[in-house]
Write a protein that holds these residues in place. Structure first.
Motif, PDB file in Angstrom:
ATOM      1  N   VAL A 316       0.832  -1.208   0.000  1.00 48.82           N
ATOM      2  CA  VAL A 316       0.000   0.000   0.000  1.00 48.82           C
ATOM      3  C   VAL A 316       0.862   1.253   0.000  1.00 48.82           C
ATOM      4  O   VAL A 316       1.801   1.366   0.789  1.00 48.82           O
ATOM      5  N   VAL A 317       0.514   2.196  -0.885  1.00 47.83           N
ATOM      6  CA  VAL A 317       1.081   3.547  -0.837  1.00 47.83           C
ATOM      7  C   VAL A 317       0.056   4.426  -0.117  1.00 47.83           C
ATOM      8  O   VAL A 317      -1.120   4.443  -0.482  1.00 47.83           O
ATOM      9  N   GLU A 318       0.493   5.131   0.903  1.00 47.89           N
ATOM     10  CA  GLU A 318      -0.451   5.951   1.674  1.00 47.89           C
ATOM     11  C   GLU A 318      -0.979   7.092   0.810  1.00 47.89           C
ATOM     12  O   GLU A 318      -0.213   7.898   0.290  1.00 47.89           O
ATOM     13  N   PRO A 319      -2.293   7.179   0.640  1.00 48.12           N
ATOM     14  CA  PRO A 319      -2.852   8.266  -0.175  1.00 48.12           C
ATOM     15  C   PRO A 319      -2.796   9.586   0.577  1.00 48.12           C
ATOM     16  O   PRO A 319      -2.860   9.614   1.815  1.00 48.12           O
ATOM     17  N   GLU A 320      -2.675  10.682  -0.154  1.00 47.85           N
ATOM     18  CA  GLU A 320      -2.615  12.012   0.458  1.00 47.85           C
ATOM     19  C   GLU A 320      -3.886  12.810   0.240  1.00 47.85           C
ATOM     20  O   GLU A 320      -4.069  13.871   0.845  1.00 47.85           O
ATOM     21  N   GLY A 321      -4.771  12.312  -0.637  1.00 45.70           N
ATOM     22  CA  GLY A 321      -5.990  13.054  -0.907  1.00 45.70           C
ATOM     23  C   GLY A 321      -7.091  12.131  -1.388  1.00 45.70           C
ATOM     24  O   GLY A 321      -6.923  10.916  -1.483  1.00 45.70           O
ATOM     25  N   ALA A 322      -8.261  12.739  -1.700  1.00 46.20           N
ATOM     26  CA  ALA A 322      -9.468  12.023  -2.127  1.00 46.20           C
ATOM     27  C   ALA A 322      -9.942  11.085  -1.020  1.00 46.20           C
ATOM     28  O   ALA A 322      -9.668  11.326   0.160  1.00 46.20           O
ATOM     29  N   PHE A 323     -10.651   9.998  -1.350  1.00 47.41           N
ATOM     30  CA  PHE A 323     -11.020   9.016  -0.319  1.00 47.41           C
ATOM     31  C   PHE A 323     -10.910   7.594  -0.856  1.00 47.41           C
ATOM     32  O   PHE A 323     -11.801   6.775  -0.704  1.00 47.41           O
ATOM     33  N   TYR A 324      -9.750   7.325  -1.467  1.00 44.53           N
ATOM     34  CA  TYR A 324      -9.462   6.003  -2.010  1.00 44.53           C
ATOM     35  C   TYR A 324      -8.070   5.549  -1.573  1.00 44.53           C
ATOM     36  O   TYR A 324      -7.161   6.360  -1.386  1.00 44.53           O
ATOM     37  N   VAL A 325      -7.925   4.237  -1.452  1.00 48.94           N
ATOM     38  CA  VAL A 325      -6.615   3.628  -1.287  1.00 48.94           C
ATOM     39  C   VAL A 325      -6.465   2.623  -2.419  1.00 48.94           C
ATOM     40  O   VAL A 325      -7.449   1.998  -2.844  1.00 48.94           O
ATOM     41  N   PHE A 326      -5.249   2.488  -2.946  1.00 42.84           N
ATOM     42  CA  PHE A 326      -5.031   1.731  -4.185  1.00 42.84           C
ATOM     43  C   PHE A 326      -3.916   0.711  -3.982  1.00 42.84           C
ATOM     44  O   PHE A 326      -2.807   0.854  -4.497  1.00 42.84           O
ATOM     45  N   PRO A 327      -4.187  -0.341  -3.207  1.00 45.89           N
ATOM     46  CA  PRO A 327      -3.132  -1.314  -2.901  1.00 45.89           C
ATOM     47  C   PRO A 327      -2.810  -2.232  -4.076  1.00 45.89           C
ATOM     48  O   PRO A 327      -3.661  -2.505  -4.932  1.00 45.89           O
ATOM     49  N   SER A 328      -1.585  -2.723  -4.074  1.00 46.10           N
ATOM     50  CA  SER A 328      -1.159  -3.729  -5.041  1.00 46.10           C
ATOM     51  C   SER A 328      -1.428  -5.118  -4.471  1.00 46.10           C
ATOM     52  O   SER A 328      -1.071  -5.415  -3.331  1.00 46.10           O
ATOM     53  N   PHE A 329      -2.046  -5.975  -5.314  1.00 47.54           N
ATOM     54  CA  PHE A 329      -2.276  -7.375  -4.965  1.00 47.54           C
ATOM     55  C   PHE A 329      -1.424  -8.303  -5.832  1.00 47.54           C
ATOM     56  O   PHE A 329      -1.678  -9.509  -5.900  1.00 47.54           O
ATOM     57  N   GLU A 330      -0.414  -7.733  -6.481  1.00 45.99           N
ATOM     58  CA  GLU A 330       0.379  -8.508  -7.433  1.00 45.99           C
ATOM     59  C   GLU A 330       1.013  -9.741  -6.784  1.00 45.99           C
ATOM     60  O   GLU A 330       1.123 -10.798  -7.415  1.00 45.99           O
ATOM     61  N   ALA A 331       1.414  -9.619  -5.519  1.00 43.39           N
ATOM     62  CA  ALA A 331       2.116 -10.725  -4.858  1.00 43.39           C
ATOM     63  C   ALA A 331       1.209 -11.902  -4.530  1.00 43.39           C
ATOM     64  O   ALA A 331       1.696 -13.002  -4.247  1.00 43.39           O
ATOM     65  N   VAL A 332      -0.115 -11.706  -4.560  1.00 40.93           N
ATOM     66  CA  VAL A 332      -1.017 -12.814  -4.224  1.00 40.93           C
ATOM     67  C   VAL A 332      -1.675 -13.414  -5.464  1.00 40.93           C
ATOM     68  O   VAL A 332      -2.406 -14.407  -5.362  1.00 40.93           O
ATOM     69  N   LEU A 333      -1.432 -12.814  -6.620  1.00 45.30           N
ATOM     70  CA  LEU A 333      -2.008 -13.363  -7.849  1.00 45.30           C
ATOM     71  C   LEU A 333      -1.267 -14.643  -8.246  1.00 45.30           C
ATOM     72  O   LEU A 333      -0.086 -14.825  -7.944  1.00 45.30           O
ATOM     73  N   GLY A 334      -1.976 -15.520  -8.929  1.00 48.58           N
ATOM     74  CA  GLY A 334      -1.418 -16.808  -9.319  1.00 48.58           C
ATOM     75  C   GLY A 334      -1.739 -17.912  -8.339  1.00 48.58           C
ATOM     76  O   GLY A 334      -1.483 -19.093  -8.610  1.00 48.58           O
ATOM     77  N   ARG A 335      -2.311 -17.550  -7.199  1.00 47.67           N
ATOM     78  CA  ARG A 335      -2.676 -18.557  -6.205  1.00 47.67           C
ATOM     79  C   ARG A 335      -4.088 -19.094  -6.496  1.00 47.67           C
ATOM     80  O   ARG A 335      -4.824 -18.554  -7.320  1.00 47.67           O
ATOM     81  N   THR A 336      -4.442 -20.148  -5.777  1.00 45.98           N
ATOM     82  CA  THR A 336      -5.768 -20.745  -5.924  1.00 45.98           C
ATOM     83  C   THR A 336      -6.619 -20.392  -4.717  1.00 45.98           C
ATOM     84  O   THR A 336      -6.208 -20.596  -3.565  1.00 45.98           O
ATOM     85  N   TYR A 337      -7.788 -19.832  -4.990  1.00 43.96           N
ATOM     86  CA  TYR A 337      -8.735 -19.456  -3.953  1.00 43.96           C
ATOM     87  C   TYR A 337     -10.089 -20.073  -4.270  1.00 43.96           C
ATOM     88  O   TYR A 337     -10.584 -19.950  -5.396  1.00 43.96           O
ATOM     89  N   ALA A 338     -10.691 -20.712  -3.286  1.00 49.36           N
ATOM     90  CA  ALA A 338     -12.011 -21.330  -3.441  1.00 49.36           C
ATOM     91  C   ALA A 338     -12.033 -22.243  -4.664  1.00 49.36           C
ATOM     92  O   ALA A 338     -12.998 -22.262  -5.429  1.00 49.36           O
ATOM     93  N   GLY A 339     -10.910 -22.984  -4.862  1.00 49.38           N
ATOM     94  CA  GLY A 339     -10.824 -23.918  -5.974  1.00 49.38           C
ATOM     95  C   GLY A 339     -10.607 -23.280  -7.326  1.00 49.38           C
ATOM     96  O   GLY A 339     -10.697 -23.960  -8.355  1.00 49.38           O
ATOM     97  N   ARG A 340     -10.273 -22.004  -7.334  1.00 52.67           N
ATOM     98  CA  ARG A 340     -10.098 -21.290  -8.613  1.00 52.67           C
ATOM     99  C   ARG A 340      -8.763 -20.571  -8.617  1.00 52.67           C
ATOM    100  O   ARG A 340      -8.443 -19.835  -7.680  1.00 52.67           O
ATOM    101  N   GLN A 341      -7.983 -20.772  -9.677  1.00 56.83           N
ATOM    102  CA  GLN A 341      -6.718 -20.053  -9.780  1.00 56.83           C
ATOM    103  C   GLN A 341      -7.007 -18.613 -10.197  1.00 56.83           C
ATOM    104  O   GLN A 341      -7.690 -18.353 -11.183  1.00 56.83           O
ATOM    105  N   VAL A 342      -6.487 -17.699  -9.431  1.00 62.44           N
ATOM    106  CA  VAL A 342      -6.742 -16.272  -9.658  1.00 62.44           C
ATOM    107  C   VAL A 342      -5.468 -15.632 -10.194  1.00 62.44           C
ATOM    108  O   VAL A 342      -4.456 -15.567  -9.492  1.00 62.44           O
ATOM    109  N   THR A 343      -5.520 -15.186 -11.434  1.00 59.23           N
ATOM    110  CA  THR A 343      -4.321 -14.639 -12.071  1.00 59.23           C
ATOM    111  C   THR A 343      -4.401 -13.136 -12.325  1.00 59.23           C
ATOM    112  O   THR A 343      -3.391 -12.527 -12.671  1.00 59.23           O
TER     113      THR A 343
END
Length: 396
Positions: A316-343
């Motif tokens: 996560v990069v700490e946001p300085e304005g607005a009301f959104y946060v924009f985290p990266s999920f790149e490190a968790v992609l490619g795994r299997t969740y609920a029997g489904r590979q999420v890429t």
């Protein structure tokens, strides 16, 4: 029967689609927590509602008004812009529109010709590229990353400039990242645009939602030589919790403003008069509620960053304005969740909604695969619970 090609080729708004799906599931009894909507969860301040009620009872409000907006509202916008952005504005430069999105549409239609290129730093708000394409132009994404704080440098902009570059979309604070440009970088971008005769469309809709040590800086306020080629877009939606009232505006050099007014006169005519009177009160009345909402958003911002940062694989990069946060999920992609590979984050958003009952907007919608946007414009308890569900699901 067939749709016109321009409509068939246009993408629907992903943010509205996510919000609609989350609300439909909630209505069906599902315990969904929605991070998708880009709107404050507060009611519109009472003084603004009361002004609208008075206006609704006045027969003068029941008739057509000037397509460009009520004279008193255009004056109020000019005065507020001078105070908040440091830009001298003649009310003749102002066009009142059905929300900030409509203002942007008008601007692109009035400014962009087929074949023109418009630079759009990415991640970008979902509607910029689609509106540019509707006007016949070509959106040119200028990629940024968390390493640069999601800010485009002059060098990057210059790399993407061609002889067909007509305009730059400049946004600070940013949707979806919450990134802000410090004054020196705003000034550098403005001088670069002025040097090359490039129009700047600056979206200042989040200018009052700024936190910590960050300070809002308006490009036309800092760079006088860029003003003759700068169009400023703003509105009451985010600052005053008035998303449903649909009042925005553009401020443009008079020749462009006249073109925008001509377009609006043929497409929508005036914005609803009751909403315009409400906007006058918002801009000229007490500003206490703005400060209160900003304090709440700041607290939620810090909560969101704290809890997301505790999830393994989420960056996560700490946001300085607005009301959104924009985290990266790149490190968790490619795994299997609920029997489904999420890429992709598109797939991740789908399984989070299905399995964890949490709605987020995938980064693909903003030109940033691997990321997701979460709005923290929701109650503290839901905010913490929603992020807890994401963490539990990813830990699986």
């Amino acid at each position: 029967m067939s749709l016109a090609r321009r409509i068939s080729e246009m993408e629907a708004s992903p943010t509205l689609a996510v919000d609609a799906r989350a609300k439909a599931l909630k209505a069906a009894g599902e315990p969904v927590i929605g991070f998708g909507a880009g709107e404050p969860d507060f009611p519109t301040p009472g003084n603004i509602v009361e002004a609208a009620q008075r206006a609704a009872a006045d027969p003068a409000t029941h008739r057509y008004s000037p397509a460009a907006g009520l004279a008193d509202l255009r004056q109020a916008i000019a005065e507020r812009t001078r105070t908040d952005s440091g830009v001298e504005v003649d009310p003749a430069q102002v066009t009142v529109t059905n929300g900030g999105k409509h203002a942007l549409y008008n601007v692109f239609m009035a400014l962009v010709d087929p074949g023109d290129e418009v630079l759009v730093p990415a991640p970008y708000w979902v509607s910029y590229p689609e509106q540019i394409k509707l006007a016949g132009g070509t959106p040119v994404a200028v990629p940024t990353t968390k390493a640069t704080g999601f800010r485009a440098s002059v060098e990057q902009l210059e790399e993407h400039r061609t002889e067909r570059t007509k305009a730059l979309v400049f946004v600070s604070p940013s949707n979806p990242t919450g990134a802000m440009y410090p004054a020196d970088e705003v000034e550098a971008v403005g001088r670069w645009a002025a040097e090359h005769g490039i129009w700047v469309i600056t979206d200042e809709i989040y200018q009052h939602l700024v936190y910590g040590g960050a300070t809002f800086a308006s490009l036309p306020g800092l760079v006088p030589e860029a003003r003759d080629r700068t169009i400023l877009v703003n509105g009451v939606a985010k600052t005053y919790a008035m998303t449903g009232w649909r009042v925005g505006w553009s401020i443009a050099p008079e020749v462009i403003a006249k073109g925008i007014n001509k377009l609006q006169s043929q497409v929508t005519s005036n914005v609803a008069n009751v909403a315009q009177h409400a906007a006058i009160e918002a801009l000229t009345g007490p500003q206490d509620a703005v400060a209160s909402m900003r304090e709440a958003f700041d607290r939620r911002r810090r909560l969101a960053v704290e809890h997301l940062s505790a999830i393994a694989g989420v960056d996560v990069v700490e946001p300085e304005g607005a009301f959104y946060v924009f985290p990266s999920f790149e490190a968790v992609l490619g795994r299997t969740y609920a029997g489904r590979q999420v890429t992709t984050t598109l797939e991740l958003a789908e399984v989070l909604l299905e399995q964890a009952k949490v709605a987020v907007v995938p980064g693909e919608a903003f030109g940033a695969p691997g990321y997701a946007r979460l709005s923290y414009a929701l109650g503290d308890e839901d905010l913490v619970e929603g992020i807890r569900r994401i963490g539990d699901f990813l830990a699986g």
